[in-house]
Design a protein around this motif. Sequence first.
Motif, PDB file in Angstrom:
ATOM      1  N   ASP A 184       0.812  -1.216   0.000  1.00  0.00           N
ATOM      2  CA  ASP A 184       0.000   0.000   0.000  1.00  0.00           C
ATOM      3  C   ASP A 184       0.850   1.272   0.000  1.00  0.00           C
ATOM      4  OD1 ASP A 184      -2.499   1.294  -0.048  1.00  0.00           O
ATOM      5  OD2 ASP A 184      -2.218   1.815   2.069  1.00  0.00           O
ATOM      6  N   CYS A 185       2.152   1.119   0.084  1.00  0.00           N
ATOM      7  CA  CYS A 185       3.037   2.293   0.027  1.00  0.00           C
ATOM      8  C   CYS A 185       3.467   2.506  -1.423  1.00  0.00           C
ATOM      9  CB  CYS A 185       4.258   2.068   0.919  1.00  0.00           C
ATOM     10  SG  CYS A 185       5.428   3.440   0.863  1.00  0.00           S
ATOM     11  N   LEU A 186       3.201   3.684  -1.940  1.00  0.00           N
ATOM     12  CA  LEU A 186       3.612   4.007  -3.305  1.00  0.00           C
ATOM     13  C   LEU A 186       5.116   4.290  -3.326  1.00  0.00           C
ATOM     14  CD1 LEU A 186       3.024   4.797  -6.284  1.00  0.00           C
ATOM     15  CD2 LEU A 186       2.492   7.090  -5.456  1.00  0.00           C
ATOM     16  N   ILE A 187       5.830   3.565  -4.176  1.00  0.00           N
ATOM     17  CA  ILE A 187       7.276   3.761  -4.290  1.00  0.00           C
ATOM     18  C   ILE A 187       7.551   4.567  -5.556  1.00  0.00           C
ATOM     19  CG2 ILE A 187       9.500   2.617  -4.597  1.00  0.00           C
ATOM     20  CD1 ILE A 187       7.829   0.083  -3.374  1.00  0.00           C
ATOM     21  N   VAL A 188       8.013   5.785  -5.376  1.00  0.00           N
ATOM     22  CA  VAL A 188       8.318   6.618  -6.543  1.00  0.00           C
ATOM     23  C   VAL A 188       9.810   6.527  -6.827  1.00  0.00           C
ATOM     24  CG1 VAL A 188       8.297   8.934  -7.531  1.00  0.00           C
ATOM     25  CG2 VAL A 188       6.398   8.186  -6.065  1.00  0.00           C
ATOM     26  N   ILE A 189      10.132   5.974  -7.990  1.00  0.00           N
ATOM     27  CA  ILE A 189      11.528   5.905  -8.432  1.00  0.00           C
ATOM     28  C   ILE A 189      11.732   7.091  -9.362  1.00  0.00           C
ATOM     29  CG2 ILE A 189      13.248   4.560  -9.709  1.00  0.00           C
ATOM     30  CD1 ILE A 189      12.399   2.936  -7.378  1.00  0.00           C
ATOM     31  N   ASP A 190      12.386   8.121  -8.860  1.00  0.00           N
ATOM     32  CA  ASP A 190      12.602   9.320  -9.665  1.00  0.00           C
ATOM     33  C   ASP A 190      13.868   9.115 -10.490  1.00  0.00           C
ATOM     34  OD1 ASP A 190      13.072  11.789 -10.763  1.00  0.00           O
ATOM     35  OD2 ASP A 190      12.590  12.898  -8.937  1.00  0.00           O
ATOM     36  N   ALA A 191      13.664   8.822 -11.772  1.00  0.00           N
ATOM     37  CA  ALA A 191      14.781   8.481 -12.656  1.00  0.00           C
ATOM     38  C   ALA A 191      15.086   9.621 -13.623  1.00  0.00           C
ATOM     39  CB  ALA A 191      14.459   7.193 -13.404  1.00  0.00           C
ATOM     40  N   ALA A 192      14.842  10.853 -13.170  1.00  0.00           N
ATOM     41  CA  ALA A 192      15.031  12.018 -14.049  1.00  0.00           C
ATOM     42  C   ALA A 192      16.436  12.054 -14.659  1.00  0.00           C
ATOM     43  CB  ALA A 192      14.748  13.308 -13.282  1.00  0.00           C
ATOM     44  N   TYR A 193      17.424  11.557 -13.902  1.00  0.00           N
ATOM     45  CA  TYR A 193      18.814  11.580 -14.381  1.00  0.00           C
ATOM     46  C   TYR A 193      19.347  10.170 -14.605  1.00  0.00           C
ATOM     47  CZ  TYR A 193      18.753  16.411 -12.571  1.00  0.00           C
ATOM     48  OH  TYR A 193      18.459  17.725 -12.313  1.00  0.00           O
ATOM     49  N   ASN A 194      18.468   9.170 -14.639  1.00  0.00           N
ATOM     50  CA  ASN A 194      18.979   7.798 -14.663  1.00  0.00           C
ATOM     51  C   ASN A 194      19.752   7.447 -15.927  1.00  0.00           C
ATOM     52  OD1 ASN A 194      18.449   4.519 -14.969  1.00  0.00           O
ATOM     53  ND2 ASN A 194      18.915   5.211 -12.883  1.00  0.00           N
ATOM     54  N   GLU A 195      19.457   8.104 -17.051  1.00  0.00           N
ATOM     55  CA  GLU A 195      20.231   7.817 -18.274  1.00  0.00           C
ATOM     56  C   GLU A 195      21.707   8.140 -18.062  1.00  0.00           C
ATOM     57  OE1 GLU A 195      17.669  10.007 -18.232  1.00  0.00           O
ATOM     58  OE2 GLU A 195      16.175   9.485 -19.758  1.00  0.00           O
ATOM     59  N   PHE A 196      21.982   9.189 -17.291  1.00  0.00           N
ATOM     60  CA  PHE A 196      23.376   9.549 -17.014  1.00  0.00           C
ATOM     61  C   PHE A 196      24.039   8.460 -16.169  1.00  0.00           C
ATOM     62  CE2 PHE A 196      21.339  13.680 -17.803  1.00  0.00           C
ATOM     63  CZ  PHE A 196      22.217  14.228 -18.724  1.00  0.00           C
ATOM     64  N   ALA A 197      23.341   8.028 -15.129  1.00  0.00           N
ATOM     65  CA  ALA A 197      23.891   7.001 -14.240  1.00  0.00           C
ATOM     66  C   ALA A 197      24.134   5.698 -14.999  1.00  0.00           C
ATOM     67  CB  ALA A 197      22.938   6.773 -13.070  1.00  0.00           C
ATOM     68  N   SER A 198      23.169   5.312 -15.838  1.00  0.00           N
ATOM     69  CA  SER A 198      23.289   4.063 -16.607  1.00  0.00           C
ATOM     70  C   SER A 198      24.478   4.101 -17.552  1.00  0.00           C
ATOM     71  CB  SER A 198      22.035   3.832 -17.457  1.00  0.00           C
ATOM     72  OG  SER A 198      20.896   3.826 -16.667  1.00  0.00           O
ATOM     73  N   PHE A 199      24.722   5.268 -18.122  1.00  0.00           N
ATOM     74  CA  PHE A 199      25.831   5.416 -19.064  1.00  0.00           C
ATOM     75  C   PHE A 199      27.162   5.242 -18.342  1.00  0.00           C
ATOM     76  CE2 PHE A 199      28.971   8.091 -21.299  1.00  0.00           C
ATOM     77  CZ  PHE A 199      28.854   7.616 -22.598  1.00  0.00           C
TER      78      PHE A 199
END
Lengths: 366, 366
Positions: A184-199
Amino acid sequence: MQFNEILNQLKTYEPGKDIELIAKEYGVKEVIKLASNENPLGVSQKALNAIIQNASKAHLYPDDSMSELRNALALKFGLKMQNVIIGAGSDQIIELATHAKLNHKNAFLQCGVSFAMYEIYAKQVGAKAYKTKSITHDLNALKSLYEEHKSEIKILYLCLPNNPLGECLDAFSVEEFLKDIDEDCLIVIDAAYNEFASFKDREKHIDPAKLIKSFPNVLYLGTFSKLYGLGGLRVGYGMADEELINALYKLRAPFNVNILALKAATAALDDEEFVKNSLENNFSQMQEFEKFARENQLDFIPSYTNFITYFFEEKNSSDLSEKLLKKGIIVRDLRSYGLNAIRISIGKPYENTRFFEEFESILKKN
Amino acid sequence: MQFNEILNQLKTYEPGKDIELIAKEYGVKEVIKLASNENPLGVSQKALNAIIQNASKAHLYPDDSMSELRNALALKFGLKMQNVIIGAGSDQIIELATHAKLNHKNAFLQCGVSFAMYEIYAKQVGAKAYKTKSITHDLNALKSLYEEHKSEIKILYLCLPNNPLGECLDAFSVEEFLKDIDEDCLIVIDAAYNEFASFKDREKHIDPAKLIKSFPNVLYLGTFSKLYGLGGLRVGYGMADEELINALYKLRAPFNVNILALKAATAALDDEEFVKNSLENNFSQMQEFEKFARENQLDFIPSYTNFITYFFEEKNSSDLSEKLLKKGIIVRDLRSYGLNAIRISIGKPYENTRFFEEFESILKKN
């Protein structure tokens, strides 16, 4: 006039001083803005073409199903259009999530220092903030605070990588951690910059389709404001299980994203060369920022984003920011986050070189 | 997952069928859309130039003080920048007003049939709707309903002229009426189409500066979506006493309007020739729509807007709309408002001529 009680607890808006104007008042010829994590390569050519080609349609309401962009995102991430909602920036998805889950009787959880909008929206509905003592994401600290206030916490934010600090959890450890969070807890994964991290490091890559399949309570956020170079157009997206997307849709205003923003975002998503150049420029320049920090004995957290945060001990971040401003360089003082630190967006090589020169001279005089 | 209780009372979003696609499925070559009250003359040349000139700045966040557009509006209306707030469409100002004043313990008041967003936003906060039996604005009916539920009613909407019906109250009678409204009740004057009404009849002209001076509880709404030809860009504004604007600002998200929308709106405000041509085309064509109605014995309310609403007795509006769609002409069926009527946006002369030809033939066969 009386307003809803919650407004008494909200700050009055301070009209932002136009910081570029201030710099010009200092007599600076060219202002270099390294403050908002905008893409230093500008607008992708494909997006630019889309804006110009569609400008003459600006009198027409956009297709409110936004099917073109939603389908393009679904295709890219291996999801269905029904798993996608578009917002005027990913901020707007945070706002919708807040209104769907939070109220004056419950709370959200985040690490010590993270994206300011989580708390700003939560305050608008009177929800409480729980933050770990650790400023960066520490899963043990998050877990123990979560366990302590489990019944109250209805949104958990993970910012991967974290704005404004730059660190990033491994995808694997996130997945393990999520298993202990209540459905019941909403988990927000804020991936606004995730492309940078993945690279930079594939271990940081968050795969929304995989996460959503395992966790129907995960909401993944992405944006066109950073890597895709469309900060001024305000387009972001949320991806989740269809039931969750439907709940957010109940609160979405019609035509919440404008026609040129939708067209530009769809085109930008397809501009692989622009994306590649942006990532390469970012991390080759990031090395210069790390080198500068080491040479000048500045503390920093290795960054998985398009900015870097320098910490100070004796020197004062507000004072340093002000001195940079007088030289025409705008950075983000993190004083309002309770930190003696500045966040610098990675710019173009010549912008960064000017920053290094000016900042070194300021540090030496200080 | 459990959501805030209010979501149970909200309808699940039905992904809008792309009506233009449907028309094309019927094998129609050219679709004529007379459904959304868009400006048939398209985008003003000045706005178009502003979009193209600023497209390469789409990677930069807009100036969040929005001082350029706010000052331009303030100047036009004889107010100060502090009296102006910009929204992503005037819809967004309605949303902010709703969150500032309404909650599950109070209510809003409107005439029987008016702009649907008043109620949609009110439902999101659980507020009650009071509507007069009269579908159009009847000040006596509004006053008596207001007196009856005075303690509950915290927003009163006057849509001048009224969407989707087209009638318009005189400014003088509105001012008289407002004197009897409690200071704690927010009066929203929705003037999205008021330029059209003022052009047809100066008695309908609402002067926001004058109203705001007398009534600190008035919020005047305007838009760039209709006369100014920027429906696709989502820019509207609210003007009110500074205290009221400050309250709305507390709830406004940063960067709520995008950079190209701000630039285009500022330019459009200055395009007097475009405005003049739009108004002249509208009312010369409106005469044709009235003539058509009389010739075909259709009921209509004389319209002060850029659309006209035809009422039917025996014939069915949904059936007629469907038949028009098969001919490639899109109009707005008002069935969802509980009316047996269609709303037709005033188009370009050749579009209107095609509408008249097709609709006449449909009416005769029906």
